[in-house]
Write an enzyme that holds these catalytic residues in place. Structure first.
Site, PDB file in Angstrom:
ATOM      1  CB  VAL A  37      14.697  22.648  18.049  1.00 18.86           C
ATOM      2  CG1 VAL A  37      15.967  21.844  18.030  1.00 18.86           C
ATOM      3  CG2 VAL A  37      14.800  23.765  19.069  1.00 18.86           C
ATOM      4  CD  GLN A  89      11.188  30.247  19.975  1.00 19.81           C
ATOM      5  OE1 GLN A  89      11.825  29.220  19.765  1.00 19.81           O
ATOM      6  NE2 GLN A  89       9.969  30.251  20.509  1.00 19.81           N
ATOM      7  CB  CYS A 118      11.848  24.979  24.905  1.00 21.13           C
ATOM      8  SG  CYS A 118      12.890  23.532  24.740  1.00 21.13           S
ATOM      9  CE  LYS A 159       5.465  28.369  20.125  1.00 19.53           C
ATOM     10  NZ  LYS A 159       6.117  27.250  20.827  1.00 19.53           N
ATOM     11  CG  HIS A 187       1.968  25.187  22.997  1.00 18.69           C
ATOM     12  ND1 HIS A 187       3.054  24.382  23.234  1.00 18.69           N
ATOM     13  CD2 HIS A 187       0.987  24.369  22.556  1.00 18.69           C
ATOM     14  CE1 HIS A 187       2.742  23.125  22.947  1.00 18.69           C
ATOM     15  NE2 HIS A 187       1.498  23.087  22.542  1.00 18.69           N
ATOM     16  N   GLY A 224      -1.413  25.446  18.751  1.00 21.20           N
ATOM     17  CA  GLY A 224      -1.692  24.075  19.154  1.00 21.20           C
ATOM     18  C   GLY A 224      -2.717  23.417  18.256  1.00 21.20           C
ATOM     19  CG  ASP A 225      -3.731  19.840  18.753  1.00 19.30           C
ATOM     20  OD1 ASP A 225      -2.537  19.507  18.642  1.00 19.30           O
ATOM     21  OD2 ASP A 225      -4.484  19.407  19.645  1.00 19.30           O
ATOM     22  CB  VAL A 247       4.549  23.867  15.225  1.00 15.78           C
ATOM     23  CG1 VAL A 247       5.962  23.289  15.231  1.00 15.78           C
ATOM     24  CG2 VAL A 247       4.604  25.326  15.672  1.00 15.78           C
ATOM     25  NE  ARG A 248       2.333  18.750  17.148  1.00 13.98           N
ATOM     26  CZ  ARG A 248       1.338  18.203  17.843  1.00 13.98           C
ATOM     27  NH1 ARG A 248       1.348  16.924  18.107  1.00 13.98           N
ATOM     28  NH2 ARG A 248       0.344  18.946  18.280  1.00 13.98           N
TER      29      ARG A 248
HETATM   30  C1  LIG Z   1      10.130  19.108  16.255  1.00 16.42           C
HETATM   31  C2  LIG Z   1       9.638  20.240  17.108  1.00 16.42           C
HETATM   32  C3  LIG Z   1      10.513  21.242  17.472  1.00 16.42           C
HETATM   33  C4  LIG Z   1      10.068  22.320  18.249  1.00 16.42           C
HETATM   34  N1  LIG Z   1      10.927  23.338  18.532  1.00 16.42           N
HETATM   35  C5  LIG Z   1      10.459  24.445  19.171  1.00 16.42           C
HETATM   36  C6  LIG Z   1      11.266  25.605  19.326  1.00 16.42           C
HETATM   37  O1  LIG Z   1      12.407  25.666  18.861  1.00 16.42           O
HETATM   38  N2  LIG Z   1      10.747  26.664  19.989  1.00 16.42           N
HETATM   39  C7  LIG Z   1       9.466  26.657  20.485  1.00 16.42           C
HETATM   40  O2  LIG Z   1       9.028  27.664  21.055  1.00 16.42           O
HETATM   41  N3  LIG Z   1       8.680  25.585  20.345  1.00 16.42           N
HETATM   42  C8  LIG Z   1       9.141  24.494  19.688  1.00 16.42           C
HETATM   43  N4  LIG Z   1       8.301  23.432  19.484  1.00 16.42           N
HETATM   44  C9  LIG Z   1       6.905  23.538  19.937  1.00 16.42           C
HETATM   45  C10 LIG Z   1       6.067  24.111  18.804  1.00 16.42           C
HETATM   46  O3  LIG Z   1       6.525  25.409  18.428  1.00 16.42           O
HETATM   47  C11 LIG Z   1       4.582  24.216  19.169  1.00 16.42           C
HETATM   48  O4  LIG Z   1       4.439  25.072  20.265  1.00 16.42           O
HETATM   49  C12 LIG Z   1       3.966  22.869  19.489  1.00 16.42           C
HETATM   50  O5  LIG Z   1       4.412  21.873  18.597  1.00 16.42           O
HETATM   51  C13 LIG Z   1       2.446  22.956  19.429  1.00 16.42           C
HETATM   52  O6  LIG Z   1       2.013  23.357  18.147  1.00 16.42           O
HETATM   53  P1  LIG Z   1       1.430  22.301  17.088  1.00 16.42           P
HETATM   54  O7  LIG Z   1       0.328  21.561  17.787  1.00 16.42           O
HETATM   55  O8  LIG Z   1       0.946  23.142  15.938  1.00 16.42           O
HETATM   56  O9  LIG Z   1       2.533  21.386  16.716  1.00 16.42           O
HETATM   57  C14 LIG Z   1       8.724  22.354  18.716  1.00 16.42           C
HETATM   58  C15 LIG Z   1       7.858  21.318  18.346  1.00 16.42           C
HETATM   59  C16 LIG Z   1       8.282  20.280  17.555  1.00 16.42           C
HETATM   60  C17 LIG Z   1       7.303  19.197  17.163  1.00 16.42           C
END
Ligand SMILES: Cc1cc2nc3c(=O)[nH]c(=O)nc-3n(C[C@H](O)[C@H](O)[C@H](O)COP(=O)(O)O)c2cc1C
Lengths: 349, 164
Positions: A37, A89, A118, A159, A187, A224-225, A247-248
Site C-alpha cells: 500500500v 491487487q 491485509c 494472496k 504469506h 515472507g522474509d 516485499v520488504r
Molecule cells: C509497507 C507495506 C505495505 C503492504 N501493503 C500490502 C498490500 O497492499 N497488500 C497485501 O496483500 N499485502 C501488503 N503488505 C504485506 C506484504 O505484501 C507481505 O505479505 C509481507 O510484508 C510479508 O512479506 P515480506 O516478508 O517479504 O515483507 C504490505 C507490507 C508492507 C511492509
C-alpha cells in the site's frame, strides 16, 4: 459498449506461465515483487523490473472506491506499456464490486490479485483483507464470479495469510482451487503475527504439500522474509513452491534478485530517473521514503541519511544528492552501473 | 436476480472459537462477514462483533455506467505515463490551461514537468516552465510550499544559466 476485453496473455506476460516455467527456463523460481500500500507505484515497479523481477504487483486498490470515484482512480492506478507483467491487487468484499473492478482494469493488466491478507483494522472491519480467510464462502464467490466471466482470458490470484490451525488454511486453499483461482500466494504469518517474527516456512511447506496432493502441479507462491538472493532458493526449496514473493526485501533493495547483497548505487540512479520520468503527482514524501529505505540498506552514514530526510522538495533533494554524491543521469556513460556510491569531496569552507 | 434475504451476520469467531484468539495473546479479534443486501448494486451490510451494523450503499447501474463512461471515454483508462511524456511542452501548456489548479493533485502533476527538467539539468526549459506555472498558481491560497519550490528552481536555474 466499452472495450473491457482483457489484455491478451502471451508467454511473455502471462503470470501463470511465468510462475510455472521459470524453474525450467531460468533455473530458478519465479521472482515476484509483492503489493505494498502506498509504495508499489509505477517508478518503483519499473525499478524492480530492471532487476530481474518477473512479476510486479500494484498496491492494494479498494474496488469500492475505484468503481465509484474518479479521483480514487487517478491517484490509485497509473501504468504504461513497460509495466508488465502486472498484477493489480484489489481489496474487495462483494461480488458486484469485483466484477465491475475487473471490467475496468482487465484491459490494462495481466492479472488480478485478491488481497486476503491485509490485517489493517479499518479493512478487516469491512470484511476486506485477511477477514476473507475467515470467510471462505465469500472468497470462493469472488473467485468464481470473475473466473466464470473471464475463464482463461484473465488470471486471478488470491494472496492469503495462514490460520493458527493450518487445517483451516488447507481447507480454504482447496476451496479456492475448486473455485478456479490460477494460483495462490501464501504469506506464512497469521493475522496477528508481527512482521518481525520470522515467517513460518514449515507452515507454507505443509499447506503447499496438501495443495499439490489435492491438485498436482497447482502453482503456489511463498511469501515472507525473502531479503537476499539466496533466500529465493532456500524458501522455494523448503516450501516446494514455484515462485517467491518479496516485499520488504525489494523495498530496501530492488536489485536483490540479481544477487546484490545490498542496494547498489546504480539502483538509486535508476529509481530516481523513473521517479522523475513517471511522476504524475507522486507525493515527495513517498519518493524520499523509498530513498531512505534504499540508502539505509546501502549503509550510507547516518548523518547523511538525516540530511536526506531534512530535504523538503524534489529539487532540494536532487541538489543535496548532487552536492553529496555523483549521481549519473540516464544519458551519462555508466548510468545505473555503479555498485558503491562515489562521495564528492567535502567542500572546503 | 432478486434481493436475497438478509441473514444474521456472523462473526468468524462464532464459526471457529479459537481460530485466532488466545494463541497470540490478543482477545476479541472478531472478523466481519459482510452480508450482501443487493447483489446487483453491491449494497452490503457489515456488522461488528459488538452487533453494530453499517450499510455500505450500493451503486446503481446508471451510476456505474456513468463511471464507465468517464473512465473509458474521458479518462481513457488509467493514467499512462510513457517514458519522455513530459518532453511534450504543448501538453504542459494545454494542461496548464485546462486543468483545475485549485486541486492539489493537478498542481503536483504540472509541477512534475519543471522538476524533471531540473533533474535533467535542462535549466532553460525548467525556468520557463516555472514562470508559466507560477503565473497561474500564485494567487491560490495556502500553497506556500509549492510556490517556494517553483521559485527555488527558478532562481537556481538563473544562477546556473548565468554561469554557463
Ligand atoms: C509497507 C507495506 C505495505 C503492504 N501493503 C500490502 C498490500 O497492499 N497488500 C497485501 O496483500 N499485502 C501488503 N503488505 C504485506 C506484504 O505484501 C507481505 O505479505 C509481507 O510484508 C510479508 O512479506 P515480506 O516478508 O517479504 O515483507 C504490505 C507490507 C508492507 C511492509
Amino acid at each position: 459498449m466499452y472495450n473491457t476485453t482483457p489484455k491478451p496473455l502471451l508467454k511473455e506476460n502471462d503470470p501463470l506461465y511465468i510462475i510455472q516455467s521459470r524453474k525450467t527456463t531460468h533455473n530458478r523460481p519465479a521472482t515476484i515483487a509483492g503489493p505494498m500500500v502506498r509504495y508499489s507505484k509505477l517508478p518503483f515497479r519499473q525499478t524492480c523490473r530492471d532487476y530481474s523481477v518477473d512479476i510486479v504487483y500494484t498496491p492494494m486498490i479498494l474496488a469500492r472506491e475505484f468503481v465509484r470515484n474518479k479521483n480514487a482512480r487517478l491517484s490509485d492506478f497509473s501504468t504504461n506499456s513497460k509495466d508488465t507483467p502486472l498484477i493489480v491487487q484489489v481489496g474487495v468484499n462483494n461480488v458486484s464490486d469485483i466484477l465491475k473492478f475487473a471490467d475496468m482494469v482487465a484491459p490494462y493488466c495481466d492479472g488480478i490479485g485478491i488481497n486476503c491478507g491485509c490485517p489493517i483494522k479499518e479493512q478487516v472491519r469491512e470484511g476486506i483483507g485477511c477477514a476473507l480467510i475467515y470467510n471462505p464462502d465469500l472468497i470462493c464467490s469472488l473467485v468464481k464470479a470473475v473466473k466464470e466471466k473471464y475463464h482463461d482470458k484473465l488470471r486471478l490470484e488470491t494472496k492469503i495469510r495462514i490460520h493458527d490451525d493450518l487445517n483451516q488454511t488447507i481447507e480454504l486453499c482447496k476451496k479456492i482451487i475448486d473455485s478456479g483461482a490460477d494460483w495462490i500466494t501464501i504469506h506464512g504469518r497469521t493475522r496477528t503475527t508481527r512482521s518481525s517474527t520470522p515467517v513460518n516456512l514449515e507452515a507454507i511447506k505443509t499447506i503447499t504439500a496438501a495443495i499439490k496432493d489435492y491438485k498436482p502441479n497447482y502453482p503456489v507462491v511463498a511469501n515472507g522474509d525473502c531479503f537476499q538472493y539466496k533466500d529465493l532458493f532456500e524458501i522455494s526449496k523448503i516450501t516446494n513452491t514455484d515462485a517467491v514473493m518479496s516485499v520488504r526485501g525489494v523495498l530496501a533493495n530492488p536489485s536483490l534478485f540479481e544477487n546484490h547483497l545490498k542496494c547498489p548505487w546504480g539502483c538509486i540512479e535508476i529509481f530516481i530517473n523513473w521517479s522523475f520520468e513517471y511522476n504524475n503527482g507522486i507525493p515527495f514524501q513517498l519518493f524520499q521514503h523509498h530513498l531512505f529505505c534504499m540508502m539505509e540498506n546501502m549503509m550510507i552514514p547516518k548523518h547523511l541519511i538525516k540530511q536526506l530526510m531534512e530535504t523538503r522538495t524534489y529539487s532540494q533533494l536532487i541538489d543535496w544528492i548532487d552536492e553529496t554524491f555523483i549521481l549519473k543521469r540516464i544519458d551519462d556513460p555508466g548510468f545505473g552501473q555503479s555498485i558503491e556510491p562515489t562521495y564528492r569531496q567535502i567542500k572546503s569552507i | 436476480m432478486g434481493i436475497p434475504e438478509v441473514t444474521e451476520a456472523i462473526s468468524a469467531q462464532d464459526v471457529n472459537e479459537d481460530s485466532f484468539t488466545k494463541l497470540n495473546g490478543r482477545k476479541n479479534q472478531s472478523v466481519t462477514k459482510p452480508v450482501t443486501v443487493d447483489s446487483e448494486t453491491g449494497e452490503i451490510l457489515v456488522r461488528r462483533a459488538t452487533g453494530k451494523a453499517r450499510v455500505r450503499r450500493g451503486q446503481t447501474e446508471e451510476e456505474y455506467n456513468e463511471q464507465l463512461r468517464q473512465y473509458f471515454t474521458e479518462e481513457n483508462g488509467p493514467t499512462r505515463t510513457e517514458p519522455n511524456f513530459m518532453d511534450n511542452v504543448n501538453d504542459f501548456d494545454e494542461k496548464l490551461d485546462t486543468m483545475d489548479l485549485s486541486i492539489k493533485q493537478n498542481r503536483l502533476r504540472l509541477q512534475a514537468y519543471p522538476q524533471r527538467a531540473y533533474y535533467r539539468r535542462n535549466y532553460s526549459i525548467c525556468k520557463d516552465l516555472c514562470s508559466k506555472l507560477i503565473l497561474k498558481v500564485k494567487d491560490i491560497p495556502k500553497i506556500q510550499r509549492e510556490l517556494e519550490e517553483l521559485e527555488y528552481m527558478q532562481n537556481q536555474c538563473m544562477l546556473r544559466l548565468s554561469k554557463e
